[in-house]
Design a protein around this motif. Structure first.
Motif, mmCIF file in Angstrom:
data_model
loop_
_atom_site.group_PDB
_atom_site.id
_atom_site.type_symbol
_atom_site.label_atom_id
_atom_site.label_comp_id
_atom_site.label_asym_id
_atom_site.label_seq_id
_atom_site.Cartn_x
_atom_site.Cartn_y
_atom_site.Cartn_z
ATOM 1 N N THR A 1 0.806 -1.109 0.033
ATOM 2 C CA THR A 1 -0.015 -0.092 -0.148
ATOM 3 C C THR A 1 0.765 1.336 0.116
ATOM 4 O OG1 THR A 1 -0.226 -0.075 2.534
ATOM 5 C CG2 THR A 1 -1.937 -1.315 1.281
ATOM 6 N N ARG A 2 2.247 1.264 -0.002
ATOM 7 C CA ARG A 2 3.070 2.333 0.135
ATOM 8 C C ARG A 2 2.897 3.019 -1.290
ATOM 9 N NH1 ARG A 2 8.493 0.529 1.260
ATOM 10 N NH2 ARG A 2 8.813 3.021 1.170
ATOM 11 N N SER A 3 3.403 4.444 -1.022
ATOM 12 C CA SER A 3 3.381 5.195 -2.338
ATOM 13 C C SER A 3 4.814 5.028 -3.105
ATOM 14 C CB SER A 3 2.895 6.727 -1.948
ATOM 15 O OG SER A 3 3.997 7.375 -1.024
ATOM 16 N N SER A 4 5.549 4.302 -2.459
ATOM 17 C CA SER A 4 6.616 4.123 -3.136
ATOM 18 C C SER A 4 7.156 2.375 -3.356
ATOM 19 C CB SER A 4 8.104 4.899 -2.597
ATOM 20 O OG SER A 4 8.160 4.465 -1.293
ATOM 21 N N LEU A 5 8.196 2.228 -3.985
ATOM 22 C CA LEU A 5 8.300 0.831 -4.157
ATOM 23 C C LEU A 5 9.892 0.625 -4.241
ATOM 24 C CD1 LEU A 5 8.450 -2.221 -4.531
ATOM 25 C CD2 LEU A 5 8.322 -1.846 -7.030
ATOM 26 N N ASP A 6 10.814 0.124 -3.036
ATOM 27 C CA ASP A 6 12.304 -0.057 -3.447
ATOM 28 C C ASP A 6 12.362 -1.538 -3.998
ATOM 29 O OD1 ASP A 6 12.854 2.329 -2.012
ATOM 30 O OD2 ASP A 6 12.294 1.295 0.147
ATOM 31 N N LEU A 7 13.089 -1.302 -5.243
ATOM 32 C CA LEU A 7 13.356 -2.546 -5.912
ATOM 33 C C LEU A 7 14.636 -2.960 -6.171
ATOM 34 C CD1 LEU A 7 11.573 -4.817 -7.436
ATOM 35 C CD2 LEU A 7 11.768 -3.436 -9.431
ATOM 36 N N THR A 8 15.088 -4.382 -5.588
ATOM 37 C CA THR A 8 16.459 -4.588 -5.783
ATOM 38 C C THR A 8 16.792 -5.977 -6.323
ATOM 39 O OG1 THR A 8 16.813 -3.367 -3.463
ATOM 40 C CG2 THR A 8 18.581 -5.021 -4.070
ATOM 41 N N PHE A 9 17.830 -6.034 -7.115
ATOM 42 C CA PHE A 9 17.961 -7.245 -7.656
ATOM 43 C C PHE A 9 19.809 -7.663 -7.189
ATOM 44 C CE2 PHE A 9 14.811 -5.722 -10.481
ATOM 45 C CZ PHE A 9 14.001 -6.858 -10.697
ATOM 46 N N GLY A 10 19.925 -8.646 -7.298
ATOM 47 C CA GLY A 10 21.321 -9.143 -6.817
ATOM 48 C C GLY A 10 21.607 -10.454 -6.821
ATOM 49 N N ALA A 11 22.776 -11.170 -6.579
ATOM 50 C CA ALA A 11 23.307 -12.441 -6.554
ATOM 51 C C ALA A 11 24.491 -12.572 -5.577
ATOM 52 C CB ALA A 11 23.694 -12.746 -8.250
ATOM 53 N N ASN A 12 24.544 -13.995 -5.370
ATOM 54 C CA ASN A 12 25.849 -14.279 -4.393
ATOM 55 C C ASN A 12 27.104 -14.705 -5.282
ATOM 56 O OD1 ASN A 12 24.539 -16.682 -4.937
ATOM 57 N ND2 ASN A 12 24.944 -17.488 -2.798
ATOM 58 N N LEU A 13 27.269 -14.477 -6.196
ATOM 59 C CA LEU A 13 28.114 -15.203 -7.010
ATOM 60 C C LEU A 13 29.596 -15.020 -6.304
ATOM 61 C CD1 LEU A 13 27.344 -13.855 -10.590
ATOM 62 C CD2 LEU A 13 26.672 -15.980 -9.466
ATOM 63 N N ASP A 14 30.661 -15.905 -6.688
ATOM 64 C CA ASP A 14 31.847 -15.714 -5.988
ATOM 65 C C ASP A 14 32.935 -15.585 -6.937
ATOM 66 O OD1 ASP A 14 31.888 -18.193 -7.187
ATOM 67 O OD2 ASP A 14 32.139 -19.348 -5.333
ATOM 68 N N GLU A 15 32.620 -15.426 -8.137
ATOM 69 C CA GLU A 15 33.952 -15.136 -9.177
ATOM 70 C C GLU A 15 33.599 -13.718 -9.804
ATOM 71 O OE1 GLU A 15 34.670 -18.509 -11.791
ATOM 72 O OE2 GLU A 15 33.643 -19.743 -10.286
ATOM 73 N N ASN A 16 34.596 -13.343 -10.458
ATOM 74 C CA ASN A 16 34.445 -12.104 -11.306
ATOM 75 C C ASN A 16 33.352 -12.061 -12.380
ATOM 76 O OD1 ASN A 16 35.699 -12.545 -14.190
ATOM 77 N ND2 ASN A 16 37.477 -13.192 -12.967
ATOM 78 N N PRO A 17 32.948 -11.147 -12.758
ATOM 79 C CA PRO A 17 31.973 -10.996 -14.044
ATOM 80 C C PRO A 17 32.228 -11.548 -15.275
ATOM 81 C CG PRO A 17 32.613 -8.714 -13.368
ATOM 82 C CD PRO A 17 33.256 -9.725 -12.473
ATOM 83 N N ARG A 18 33.330 -11.906 -15.504
ATOM 84 C CA ARG A 18 33.697 -12.570 -16.958
ATOM 85 C C ARG A 18 33.550 -13.763 -16.936
ATOM 86 N NH1 ARG A 18 37.270 -9.689 -20.805
ATOM 87 N NH2 ARG A 18 37.277 -7.622 -20.192
#
Length: 191
Positions: free
Chosen positions: A150-167
């Motif tokens: 019912t709030r007038s705002s939404l905090d939206l978060t995405f993430g991951a628990n990866l343990d290596e570099n993004p390559r």
């Protein structure tokens, strides 16, 4: 250790069950008080990632995604949406992209600082290499979450628990659709 893993699994199942029961109850409503679903916004990243804590946008399989190969690994990215009109429930639909060599790691989505969706992936040589590095494991997994809100705002978060570099392993998020449930009154107003 076994208890902690079992407890975590039970917690995830309970969240999924609550979301499913809520979705079914809200969808079944008719008449006064029924849910009138309205698409409130689309965040498709075609013109960038305005308002996001990190603004990396890449192409994957012909679509623009937030993050992507060599952009996000052990990261969180978030945005606050303001000015939501009166509503009783909120629904978010998107796709979470699992890119490259995930090894039993987890991607997640939070709404207002509460984890509402998780998915654990492991590398498979049978995957498809669409937009990542050399590994064949690009999966665009559908996310569809409905919560009381019912709030007038939404905090939206995405993430991951990866343990290596993004390559080696990375992730991204496709177009985001936010729907609001606006209820009908006894006169049918709001429908």
């Amino acid at each position: 250790m076994l208890f902690r893993s079992l407890s975590s699994m039970i917690g995830k199942c309970l969240v999924a069950l609550v979301v499913l029961v809520t979705l079914n109850a809200v969808a079944a409503q008719q008449g006064p008080g029924a849910c009138n679903w309205r698409l409130f916004l689309t965040d498709d990243f075609k013109n960038g990632a305005h308002g996001w804590s990190k603004n990396a946008v890449t192409s994957c399989g012909g679509s623009k995604i937030l993050g992507g190969y060599d952009k996000f690994a052990r990261d969180e990215v978030f945005k606050t949406y303001l000015g939501l009109p009166d509503h009783t429930h909120l629904r978010v639909r998107t796709s979470f992209y699992f890119l490259d060599a995930w090894d039993k790691e987890t991607g997640y989505m939070k709404m207002d600082d509460t984890i509402v969706w998780t998915k654990t992936r492991a590398y498979s040589a049978n995957g498809v290499n669409t937009c990542g590095g050399d590994a064949n494991d690009e999966i665009a997994y559908p996310v569809d979450v409905l919560i009381p809100h019912t709030r007038s705002s939404l905090d939206l978060t995405f993430g991951a628990n990866l343990d290596e570099n993004p390559r080696e392993e990375s992730w991204g998020v496709g177009s985001i659709l936010v729907y609001l449930c606006e209820t009908c009154d006894a006169s049918g107003n709001g429908c």
